[in-house]
Design a protein around this motif. Structure first.
Motif, short mmCIF file in Angstrom:
data_model
loop_
_atom_site.label_atom_id
_atom_site.label_comp_id
_atom_site.label_asym_id
_atom_site.label_seq_id
_atom_site.Cartn_x
_atom_site.Cartn_y
_atom_site.Cartn_z
N TRP A 376 26.79 6.56 -32.75
CA TRP A 376 28.22 6.37 -32.52
C TRP A 376 28.80 7.71 -32.08
CZ3 TRP A 376 25.57 6.50 -37.03
CH2 TRP A 376 25.86 7.55 -37.90
N ALA A 383 37.68 8.75 -42.09
CA ALA A 383 37.46 7.37 -42.58
C ALA A 383 37.65 7.31 -44.09
CB ALA A 383 36.06 6.90 -42.20
N SER A 385 37.64 4.03 -45.74
CA SER A 385 36.93 2.87 -46.27
C SER A 385 35.79 2.52 -45.32
CB SER A 385 37.89 1.68 -46.41
OG SER A 385 38.24 1.23 -45.13
N PHE A 386 34.87 1.72 -45.82
CA PHE A 386 33.69 1.36 -45.04
C PHE A 386 34.09 0.74 -43.70
CE2 PHE A 386 29.90 -1.30 -44.12
CZ PHE A 386 28.97 -0.28 -44.08
N SER A 387 35.15 -0.07 -43.75
CA SER A 387 35.54 -0.76 -42.51
C SER A 387 36.17 0.20 -41.49
CB SER A 387 36.49 -1.91 -42.84
OG SER A 387 37.61 -1.38 -43.51
N ASP A 388 36.57 1.41 -41.92
CA ASP A 388 37.07 2.41 -40.97
C ASP A 388 35.94 2.98 -40.10
OD1 ASP A 388 39.57 2.18 -42.04
OD2 ASP A 388 39.46 4.00 -43.27
N LYS A 391 31.23 0.40 -35.89
CA LYS A 391 30.23 -0.64 -36.22
C LYS A 391 28.82 -0.05 -36.34
CE LYS A 391 32.55 -4.44 -36.71
NZ LYS A 391 33.55 -3.72 -37.51
N GLN A 394 28.35 1.77 -39.55
CA GLN A 394 28.20 0.79 -40.63
C GLN A 394 26.77 0.24 -40.65
OE1 GLN A 394 31.09 -2.38 -40.64
NE2 GLN A 394 32.82 -1.01 -40.37
N LYS A 398 23.97 0.45 -43.60
CA LYS A 398 23.38 -0.80 -44.14
C LYS A 398 21.85 -0.79 -43.99
CE LYS A 398 26.54 -2.85 -46.10
NZ LYS A 398 26.37 -2.83 -47.55
N ILE A 423 32.68 3.11 -52.23
CA ILE A 423 32.43 1.67 -52.04
C ILE A 423 32.40 0.95 -53.39
CG2 ILE A 423 30.82 -0.05 -51.11
CD1 ILE A 423 29.96 2.20 -49.10
#
Ligand code: GDP
Ligand code: IMO
Ligand code: MG
Length: 427
Positions: A376, A383, A385-388, A391, A394, A398, A423
């Motif tokens: 990326w 950031a 939170s994880f969603s910040d 992709k 992330q 994972k 998290i």
């Protein structure tokens, strides 16, 4: 569930200092349980940067009691200068507790560490030269000097004399050095007695009582799993047990008290000193990781060897420590790579091997088998939170989680306290 262990899952320098400092605000005690001033933990608080060696990283949190456990080796001169350095910067260190059973790094052990490394030549370990190995050797050989010995001059003199008996033979006959005088060592050590006295305590009792009172105790490891004397890449290891079991012996707390074991895991891999390192890079990617990640030793100033993430090592760390969580650090350093290779297994003598081989000879010629994940380019340092996260970042996290065998409960996206994505809560 009050006792947690926080330890390095690789070869040290994973960011344990930052992680400990972050949790410091929610715990009552932070305890170092092994190692000594071979450790170098950088903690960034606001615009202030602290380099800690012997003191637990909880020292920077006023509500927290920092403890140096019985399993630590203490160089009194280093400890006192670290304390006065912090005092000069306005940090209150008066709550510190030091186990009377901790062993002292004597000047002759620092000398022996250095001359032994020189003697080994090409076969050297690349130690930090702080006297760690010889001091633990004295402990096991039952000729060590403990903090409590500073308070009985006659016992101290007898013990130093016994320790120097053989060492002076080695120093003069093997290493061509001058003999060290017992009186001189005793005199030097006695100077520390009064200065350390306010801190010396029965830390085993203090910690067990704290746990009975439902206080939260965090055990902070130095070094890392692969530097463990039993479970690391022997002989290229340190002389203590950074792995989770070391917290029990190094602090006098039973394993039934420990509810959480957090492995600090860098998003790539580094190592200082000699020894095998399958994913080590010798190209511009390695240079870039070193430059972007500021991979230079806090203790010795040596450049750290750098390489891609190694999931075989992470799985091994999960197993030997019984990890319940990972804290993934330095994800921000990987920003900008189009593709990021991750080692998923080794090739050893033409065969695919999924787990860390117990044979050092095999490990020495293990070749990494890589899977490549998409990178990326977006800045991730803010950031929250994880969603910040983008992709691909992330997906990288994972993938690492799946390969490593324990949930990633926090992610570091910068050196500062608040540059962290939480998290799952640890406490
Ligand atoms: P320790 O020995 O495990 O405490 O780690 P060190 O302090 O020796 O090395 C880790 C380095 O990475 C320190 O300079 C930290 O300030 C820095 N650091 C920790 N976490 C992060 C992170 O998430 N991102 C970045 N960029 N730096 C980090
Ligand atoms: P922190 O706590 C990285 C390495 C040394 C050498 C080997 C043995 O900051 O993660 P020693 O002086 O312990 O006998 O050296 O272990 N080593 C570390 N590497 N981080 C550390 O601590 C280390 N402490 C020791 O470089 O290879
Ligand atoms: Mg370090």
């Amino acid at each position: 569930m009050p006792a947690l262990v926080l330890l390095g899952a690789q070869w040290g320098d994973e960011g344990k200092g930052k992680a400990t400092d972050l949790l410091g605000g929610s715990v009552d005690y932070v305890v170092r349980y092994q190692g000594g001033n071979n450790a170098g933990h950088t903690v960034v608080v606001g615009d202030q940067k602290y380099a800690l060696h012997l003191l637990p990283s909880g020292i920077l949190t006023p509500e927290c009691t920092p403890v140096i456990g019985n399993g630590v080796v203490v160089d009194p001169s280093v400890l006192l200068s670290e304390l006065s350095g912090l005092n000069e910067r306005g940090v209150d260190t008066s709550k510190l507790l030091i186990s009377g059973n901790a062993h002292i790094i004597t000047p002759y052990n620092v000398t022996l560490d250095k001359v032994t490394e020189r003697f080994l030549g090409k076969r050297k370990i690349g130690t930090t030269g702080r006297g760690i190995g010889p001091t633990y050797a004295d402990k096991i050989n039952r000729v060590g000097i403990r903090v409590q010995d500073l308070y009985d001059e006659s016992i101290l003199t007898q013990k130093v004399e016994a320790a120097l008996d053989v060492k002076n033979q080695v120093l003069t006959k093997l290493f061509n050095r001058r003999a060290i005088s017992t009186d001189q060592v005793v005199e030097e050590l006695l100077v520390y007695a009064d200065k350390l006295a306010p801190y010396v305590a029965d830390t085993v009792l203090v910690l067990n009582q704290a746990l009975e009172d439902d206080k939260v105790v965090l055990f902070e490891g130095g070094q890392g799993t692969l530097l463990d004397i039993d479970h690391g890449t022997y002989p290229f290891v340190t002389s203590s047990n950074p792995t989770a079991g070391g917290a029990c012996t190094g602090a006098g707390v039973g394993p039934t008290k420990i509810s959480r074991v957090i492995g600090i895991l860098k998003a790539y891999t580094t190592r200082v000193g000699a020894g095998p390192f399958p994913t080590e890079l010798f190209d511009e990617d390695g240079e870039a990781l070193r430059r972007i990640g500021h991979e230079r030793g806090v203790t010795t100033g040596r450049d750290r060897r750098c390489g891609w993430f190694d999931a075989v090592i992470a799985r091994y760390a999960t197993r030997v420590n019984g990890l319940t969580d990972f804290f993934l650090t330095k994800l921000d350093v990987l920003t900008g790579w189009e593709q990021i290779p991750v080692c998923v297994a080794y090739e050893i003598d033409g065969k695919r091997v999924e787990e860390l081989p117990y044979s050092q000879s095999d490990f020495h010629h293990a070749k990494p088998i890589y899977e490549t994940l998409p990178g990326w380019s977006e800045d991730i340092t803010s950031a929250k939170s994880f969603s910040d996260l983008p992709k691909n970042a992330q997906a990288y996290v994972k993938a690492l989680e799946e390969m490593s065998g324990a949930p990633i409960s926090a992610i570091g996206v910068g050196p500062g306290r608040d540059e962290t994505i939480e998290i799952n809560s640890f406490i």
